[in-house]
Every structure is written in structure tokens, then in C-alpha cells.
Scaffold this motif. Structure first.
Motif, PDB file in Angstrom:
ATOM      1  N   VAL A 110      60.476  53.299  45.904  1.00 36.49           N
ATOM      2  CA  VAL A 110      61.039  53.296  44.612  1.00 36.49           C
ATOM      3  C   VAL A 110      60.328  53.567  43.498  1.00 36.49           C
ATOM      4  N   ASP A 111      60.527  54.877  42.873  1.00 33.94           N
ATOM      5  CA  ASP A 111      59.828  55.163  41.895  1.00 33.94           C
ATOM      6  C   ASP A 111      60.721  54.778  40.565  1.00 33.94           C
ATOM      7  N   THR A 112      60.100  53.688  39.899  1.00 41.75           N
ATOM      8  CA  THR A 112      60.940  52.905  38.950  1.00 41.75           C
ATOM      9  C   THR A 112      60.386  53.248  37.370  1.00 41.75           C
ATOM     10  N   TRP A 113      61.298  53.889  36.803  1.00 43.67           N
ATOM     11  CA  TRP A 113      61.135  54.115  35.302  1.00 43.67           C
ATOM     12  C   TRP A 113      61.771  52.941  34.555  1.00 43.67           C
ATOM     13  N   TRP A 114      60.930  52.353  33.666  1.00 43.77           N
ATOM     14  CA  TRP A 114      61.331  51.372  32.658  1.00 43.77           C
ATOM     15  C   TRP A 114      60.348  51.344  31.750  1.00 43.77           C
ATOM     16  N   GLN A 115      60.357  50.652  30.658  1.00 40.24           N
ATOM     17  CA  GLN A 115      59.453  50.333  29.518  1.00 40.24           C
ATOM     18  C   GLN A 115      59.195  48.744  29.201  1.00 40.24           C
ATOM     19  N   THR A 116      58.289  48.431  28.321  1.00 42.16           N
ATOM     20  CA  THR A 116      58.144  47.173  27.926  1.00 42.16           C
ATOM     21  C   THR A 116      59.661  46.822  27.063  1.00 42.16           C
ATOM     22  N   GLU A 117      60.097  47.524  26.570  1.00 37.69           N
ATOM     23  CA  GLU A 117      61.250  47.367  25.705  1.00 37.69           C
ATOM     24  C   GLU A 117      62.517  47.113  26.527  1.00 37.69           C
TER      25      GLU A 117
ATOM     26  N   GLY B 155      61.850  57.382  23.824  1.00 38.48           N
ATOM     27  CA  GLY B 155      60.601  57.717  23.572  1.00 38.48           C
ATOM     28  C   GLY B 155      59.931  58.831  24.781  1.00 38.48           C
ATOM     29  N   ASP B 156      60.882  58.936  25.419  1.00 35.36           N
ATOM     30  CA  ASP B 156      60.331  59.860  26.542  1.00 35.36           C
ATOM     31  C   ASP B 156      61.279  60.966  26.712  1.00 35.36           C
ATOM     32  N   GLY B 157      60.489  62.180  27.097  1.00 28.24           N
ATOM     33  CA  GLY B 157      61.070  63.396  27.356  1.00 28.24           C
ATOM     34  C   GLY B 157      61.592  63.472  28.779  1.00 28.24           C
TER      35      GLY B 157
ATOM     36  N   GLY C  77      57.374  62.739  30.299  1.00 28.36           N
ATOM     37  CA  GLY C  77      56.184  61.978  29.495  1.00 28.36           C
ATOM     38  C   GLY C  77      56.736  61.641  27.971  1.00 28.36           C
ATOM     39  N   ARG C  78      56.032  61.111  27.069  1.00 29.32           N
ATOM     40  CA  ARG C  78      56.208  60.614  25.907  1.00 29.32           C
ATOM     41  C   ARG C  78      56.392  61.868  24.878  1.00 29.32           C
ATOM     42  N   ILE C  79      57.533  61.694  23.944  1.00 29.43           N
ATOM     43  CA  ILE C  79      57.595  62.778  23.200  1.00 29.43           C
ATOM     44  C   ILE C  79      57.015  61.997  21.729  1.00 29.43           C
TER      45      ILE C  79
ATOM     46  N   HIS D  69      48.721  52.532  31.413  1.00 30.78           N
ATOM     47  CA  HIS D  69      48.612  51.674  30.234  1.00 30.78           C
ATOM     48  C   HIS D  69      48.976  52.544  28.878  1.00 30.78           C
ATOM     49  N   ARG D  70      49.888  51.696  28.066  1.00 32.88           N
ATOM     50  CA  ARG D  70      50.307  52.615  26.824  1.00 32.88           C
ATOM     51  C   ARG D  70      49.334  52.588  25.714  1.00 32.88           C
ATOM     52  N   LEU D  71      49.042  53.260  25.045  1.00 31.85           N
ATOM     53  CA  LEU D  71      47.885  53.371  24.207  1.00 31.85           C
ATOM     54  C   LEU D  71      48.411  54.534  22.977  1.00 31.85           C
TER      55      LEU D  71
END
Ligand code: WTA
Length: 659
Positions: free
Chosen positions: A421-428, A511-513, A526-528, A537-539
Motif C-alpha cells: 500500500v503506497d499511501t499518499w497523504w500529508q500532515t494536514e 501543494g503536490d503536482g 512532487g511538491r509544487i 521529511h518535509r523541509l
């Protein structure tokens, strides 16, 4: 990024779930998935009402599902009341699962400590009673700065029990980052440890707390509770510091959970955005918990008897949702691991899976890539040298998984039997959003596949218009969902501007393309924005830039990401000093100073991998730094684009030289 897109194009196999798995699955097959998805489409509120009633224990039932009157400040189950910790612990004890192991804790040195649901509840209550006795109450804010431990889970759950809003700070963050967060949340208590063990070494934690609290605007902090982990001398502030064991001394192991409104904040977790200052992502109680529990059940197909292991640290969102809350709410047995994947050797994960009979394993692509390298070099640490027969499901999170790593993971860890399971999600987002369901979704390596039921994900252009499949665009979520971010702590404007900019018709902008293929599968590119993803880790590039320019030698700095075979992206910093451009050993020495400085300012994860010095940075005639150009230079590629608008084209030559 381009390398992974190219490899996606050559990897076009599809891996359907096996029939036996489908038969026994929580969501058995694509038709079952589609039916749930359609239920949410046809009756959005009815769907969420049913889930919230079936999965949560309410002290006072809710009557309204969704309140959109203040959009984008949504409220879910707004007149309902419950307690998160009750739903994670008491519920299981009351239902006769008190003697089931809740957590199998494995320390860095291999020592194993199991704890049952009943014992965990007792520990949470004792600690909560300590907090109560010290005068802490609902609405207060606590900073938790602890290593991976049972204590970290106890501290988070105890806060949840009393309605104290916690903000966990990853143990790898510096005193400065810690200070910023203490001030921003307005903490009145800090829960920490004297130190932590990682890879056989004892590393101090408490000194960072002391340093943070010696700075301004921290007067509100009345107590520092210190869990004794490593022993040895510890600087002590009498009247403020107290050992964990003294703090809970004599406290009862029963503590009435405080009744919370659905929308009362459960926690704040800081994450990087496109400006210098990290955002305090504020999550709710009921909606967050519902999704944490539901996604554990759906995405990981969890049933009684499963042994779940998410390797993420509780300092990140993955460790909140899939260590501290979701697995407990779902009544699982889970492994919590203090150490690192490479100690005492790179076979540690596989060895632990075998010893604890782990059925469900969830980790980050960075870890997988580094273990591929290690097992190529040494057969003794290859997964084939271990018993992985207990595994049923394996997962990936935090960054795109390149198809090569996916296929290796599938073959060598999952033995071509376990779905990934390749899970896409975010802190938000609070929990998983786009992911395969192990008993339903045919898998394509490198794609996070399809949105979960109730999640209306889409790809749009800059006006919010849907783009056709096969075309890239911005990933949005068109309807709110219960676990969504509620606010940026103390900054409602930033919440609106970052996530619901006017052009996007009220959709949540991730915030992702991304793009969808002809089967509707999502592929994240990836991020836009100016956010990097280093080892999952987000930076923020701005965060690293402001750290660099705060060094006395630095006049100007620009930071970009470069694809990296192990860490996904690596930080490359272009630096102009206040003095002449350094060369040779001197350049090396200054680069080291700057790296250490960034580690001190933010944390070691933010250290630039590559630092390059120039007399200036490439700028347009209007003075803007040309980051696009710097990304090309960082990759070591030839600059083919037109540089005639550059103020100072000769600079590029200097910036191709790594120190
Ligand atoms: C990235 C971590 C591709 C993405 C849970 C997102 C991913 C950011 C995936 C959030 C995935 C996360 N495939 N990219 N499966 N999962 N990302 O807030 O860019 O630390 O926006 O949350 O990680 O990172 P965060």
C-alpha cells in the motif's frame, strides 16, 4: 523527478490482489470499494454519519455531520462529545481485550517490553493524574520531546485524556526549533527525557530543553517532566524539573476521561511550508480519530490477531496517526521501536519482523532504498536471510516510491505475496487519502492508485478546472473530510491562503503536482512549492536559507533540492559570503561550519549535502534569484536555457564546483 517519471514509463506491470486475500479482506474487491465510494458520493453526510456512529464511542451523540457555514473552517460532528483516549484504551478493556498486548516495545539494544491494553490504560491514567495534580487542564498546551518509547505514547494519550493539546517535537530538532514551538503553542509544560539511544549511542535530549527554556517568552512553562532513559548527570532546575517517576508517584491508575467536544483541538504538529516559519497544523478530536481508525482498518486490512508495525517516529504525523492513535483505536497489537534500521546491522527490520511475527509493516521509501544498498553489499542482512512469513501487507509513506524500490520491496520483503500500500497523504490531511486497498486495488509500482471512499481527490489547472487524464496539474481535494487540518495555530489567514487560495474554487490545495493515468490512477510528481522532501521529511528551502543567512559569514544563500538515490531529495545550498569566495581546504572548513550551524539552527536533517560558494547568485535584471537555473546546476546538468536575462552569467561557472 525526471528519472522517476522515466522509470515509471518503463514499469507498466499491474499486480492484482490474490483471490484468497480478496475473499478475507475488510473491503473485498473492487466492487466493494466502488460501492463504498459511491455511497459517499450519493449521500456524503449519510456516509460519514454511518462511519462515525459505527466506529466511535460517543458520550453525547452528534446530530449534525458537517457544518460548512464558516468554510473553509469546517466543523465535523460539531455537537458531539467524546474522549479520544477512552476510544483508544478503556473501550478495549471494557470489551474484554484488556489482557491483549497493545504495544511490544523494542529498545535500541534489543530489550523487549510488552504492555497490555489494561496496563497501558493504568499508565496513562497515572500520568494524567500527575498532570491534573500539577494543575494542568483542558485547553492547556504541552510540548512533548521524547524518543520513541512507551512513555511517548503514554504522554500523548494522557494529554488526550485531559484535553491538553499536545505538540510533539521530533527528538532530532534543535534547541532553537524547540524554542520556536514552545513559544508558538504557548506551552505550560514540557515532557522530555534525559536522553535517547540510537544506534548504540546515548544522545542527550534534556540540554536542548534547558537551552530552549533559557530563552525569551518561555515563562509560561511551569514544569519539565523528565523520563529517565539514559542515566548520568542531568542539569536540573529545582522547582521546575521533576523526574517522571516522582511525578506519577502515588497517583491512582484510574482517571476519568474529560469530555471533549468533537472540534476541540487534539494536537498541533509543526510542518514546513513555503515560508521560513513552520506551520502549526491544528487537528480536531473526533474527526481525526475517526479517520485514524478507519484508515487502519481499510488500508491495512487489520483484523484481530494482526501485529502492526509502523516505523515512523511519533515526532511526525505518521507516528501520530499510525502509532499513537490509529492502531490503539482499532485495538491492534503494535511494535514500537526505539532504534534505527541499521543497528546493530541493516537486517534489524527483517529480524524484528520475524521475532515479533509482524503481519503489517509500514515504512518510508528512504529506509527501503538504504536497505537495498546494504543487502546488495552483504547477504547476511538481505531479507532472504530472515523469516518474513508472518507478513500479509507492506506499506510505504512519505515520498514517491520509485518503481525499482517498489519491485524490490514487493519481491524481497513481500515475497510477491503481500500487497504494497503506497499511501499518499500529508500532515494536514491527518490520515491516508490516496492509497491502494490491499484486498481490492490492482497495484501499479510507483502509483498511490485511487482515493479512499469519502475522499474526492482531483487534478486541476491553476483556475481549478479539472484536467483530463494523462495531463499534469495540481492535486486538490474537492470536499472536506473529517480528519482535515482545522487551522494553522494562531494564523487563520495563513490557513486560508495556503490551503484554500481563491483561484481553486474552495478546494483544498495539497501543494503536490500529480497526474492521473487512463485508469484514473494517481501519480504524484512532487511538491509544487518550495518544500523539499529529504528522507521523507518535509523541509522548507526558505527555512534552510534563513538559517544560513543568520550565520555571521553569510551574505546571501539560495537552497534547492536535487534528486538523490537514497534520500529522495538532497539539500544543495548556494552561498555568497560577506568575504571573498573561499577555495580548497578553507572552503571545506567553512562548509563544515555552515552545515553544523544549520544542524544547530534547525536539526541535523536539514544539513545541506552540497554547499557551493559564489561571488554572487544568478539573478534576473530585476534582482530575482533564478532558482530554476540553480536546480539544473545542482544536478550537474548543462544549462541549456536562455541565460541572456541574467545579470551576471559568469557566476554559473563558479556554482558548478562542489566544495
Ligand atoms: C509527499 C507525510 C508520493 C507529498 C505523511 C506530500 C508522498 C508530503 C507520498 C507530505 C506518497 C507523502 N507518494 N509522495 N505515497 N506520501 N508524500 O506532511 O509531497 O510529512 O505533500 O506527511 O510528502 O509530507 P508530510
Amino acid at each position: 523527478m525526471s528519472t522517476s517519471i522515466e522509470s515509471v514509463l518503463v514499469e507498466n506491470r499491474v499486480f492484482p490482489p490474490n483471490e484468497e486475500f480478496v475473499r478475507n479482506a475488510v473491503i473485498p474487491g473492487m466492487d466493494a470499494y466502488k460501492a463504498l465510494y459511491k455511497e459517499a458520493e450519493d449521500d456524503f453526510e449519510g456516509f460519514w454519519r454511518r462511519q462515525a456512529n459505527e466506529h466511535l464511542r460517543w458520550t453525547r451523540p452528534f446530530t449534525q455531520v458537517l457544518d460548512s457555514s464558516g468554510a473553509p473552517f469546517y466543523k465535523w460532528f460539531a455537537d458531539g462529545e467524546l474522549n479520544v483516549s477512552y476510544n483508544c484504551l478503556d473501550k478495549h478493556v471494557e470489551e474484554g481485550r484488556g489482557d491483549q498486548t497493545a504495544i511490544i516495545f523494542e529498545a535500541d539494544d534489543g530489550a523487549v517490553t510488552p504492555v497490555t491494553y489494561k496496563a497501558l490504560l493504568g499508565r496513562v491514567c497515572r500520568f494524567a493524574n500527575g498532570l491534573k495534580a500539577a494543575g494542568y487542564k483542558k485547553g492547556d498546551t504541552a510540548i512533548i520531546y521524547l524518543p520513541m518509547s512507551i512513555e511517548a505514547v503514554v504522554a500523548m494519550q494522557a494529554c488526550a485524556r485531559l484535553g491538553i493539546i499536545h505538540s510533539v517535537v521530533f527528538g532530532g530538532f534543535s534547541a532553537k526549533s524547540l524554542h520556536e514551538r514552545i513559544v508558538d503553542v504557548g506551552a505550560s509544560v514540557v515532557i522530555t527525557a534525559d536522553g535517547q539511544y540510537r544506534g548504540g549511542k546515548a544522545l542527550p535530549l534534556k540540554p536542548a530543553v534547558d537551552e530552549a527554556l533559557s530563552q525569551s517568552n518561555t515563562e509560561k512553562v511551569r514544569s519539565v517532566i523528565v523520563y529517565r532513559r539514559t542515566g548520568g548527570d542531568t542539569h536540573w532546575v529545582d522547582g521546575r524539573d521533576i523526574w517522571w517517576e516522582d511525578f506519577e508517584q502515588g497517583q491512582s491508575d484510574e482517571c476519568e476521561p474529560v469530555v471533549m467536544n468533537s472540534e476541540d483541538p487534539l494536537f498541533i504538529l509543526y510542518t514546513s511550508g513555503s515560508t521560513g516559519k513552520p506551520k502549526g497544523v491544528q487537528h480536531s478530536s473526533a474527526g481525526y480519530l475517526l479517520w485514524a481508525m478507519l484508515t487502519v482498518k481499510w488500508t491495512f486490512d487489520q483484523k484481530p490477531g494482526d501485529v502492526f508495525w509502523c516505523t515512523a517516529d511519533v515526532g511526525w504525523i505518521t507516528g501520530h496517526t499510525y502509532v499513537a492513535y490509529g492502531p490503539l483505536a482499532a485495538g491492534l497489537t503494535q511494535v514500537v521501536f526505539e532504534g534505527v534500521p541499521t543497528y546493530p546491522n541493516a537486517g534489524r527490520f527483517w529480524d524484528m519482523i520475524g521475532r515479533h511475527k509482524v503481519t503489517t509493516f509500514y515504512t518510508a521509501p528512504t529506509a527501503i532504498r538504504s536497505l537495498i544498498k546494504a543487502s546488495d553489499a552483504d547477504a547476511k542482512v538481505h531479507p532472504d536471510s530472515f523469516d518474513l512469513s508472518s507478513l500479509r501487507i507492506i506499506g510505504s509513506v512519505g515520498e514517491p516510491i520509485n518503481p525499482e524500490a517498489w519491485v524490490w520491496y514487493y519481491k524481497n520483503v513481500g515475497k510477491e505475496r503481500c500487497p504494497i500500500v503506497d499511501t499518499w497523504w500529508q500532515t494536514e490531511t491527518g490520515g491516508q487519502m490516496i492509497t491502494p486497498l490491499p484486498g481490492a486495488t490492482p497495484l501499479k509500482p510507483g502509483s498511490c492508485t485511487l482515493p479512499l471512499p469519502g475522499i474526492f481527490a482531483a487534478i486541476v489547472d491553476e483556475t481549478g478546472e479539472d484536467v483530463p487524464n494523462g495531463k499534469g496539474g495540481f492535486l486538490v481535494i474537492k470536499k472536506p473530510w473529517p480528519a482535515m487540518i482545522r487551522n494553522v495555530w494562531g494564523d487563520s489567514e495563513r490557513y486560508k491562503n495556503s490551503y484554500f487560495p481563491a483561484e481553486y474554487r474552495g478546494y483544498y490545495l495539497a501543494g503536490d503536482g500529480a497526474q492521473r493515468d487512463n485508469d484514473g490512477y494517481f501519480w504524484i510528481m512532487g511538491r509544487i512549492d518550495d518544500v523539499l522532501n529529504v528522507s521523507g521529511h518535509r523541509l522548507g528551502t526558505m527555512e534552510v536559507e534563513s538559517a544560513l543567512v543568520s550565520h555571521e559569514l553569510v551574505a546571501e544563500a539560495a537552497v534547492v533540492g536535487r534528486p538523490d538515490a537514497t534520500t529522495g531529495e538532497a539539500v544543495v545550498a548556494f552561498v555568497v559570503l560577506k568575504r571573498d569566495r573561499p577555495h580548497g581546504d578553507e572552503a571545506k572548513e567553512i562548509a563544515k561550519q555552515l552545515r553544523d550551524w544549520v544542524a544547530k539552527e534547525i536539526g541535523p536533517i536539514a544539513k545541506p549535502k552540497d554547499i557551493r560558494f559564489g561571488d554572487n547568485l544568478p539573478k534576473t535584471r530585476s534582482g530575482k534569484i533564478m532558482r530554476r537555473l540553480l536546480r539544473v546546476v545542482a544536478k550537474g546538468e548543462e544549462v541549456t536555457q536562455d541565460v541572456s536575462t541574467l545579470e551576471n552569467p559568469a557566476i554559473l561557472e563558479q556554482l558548478t564546483e562542489s566544495v
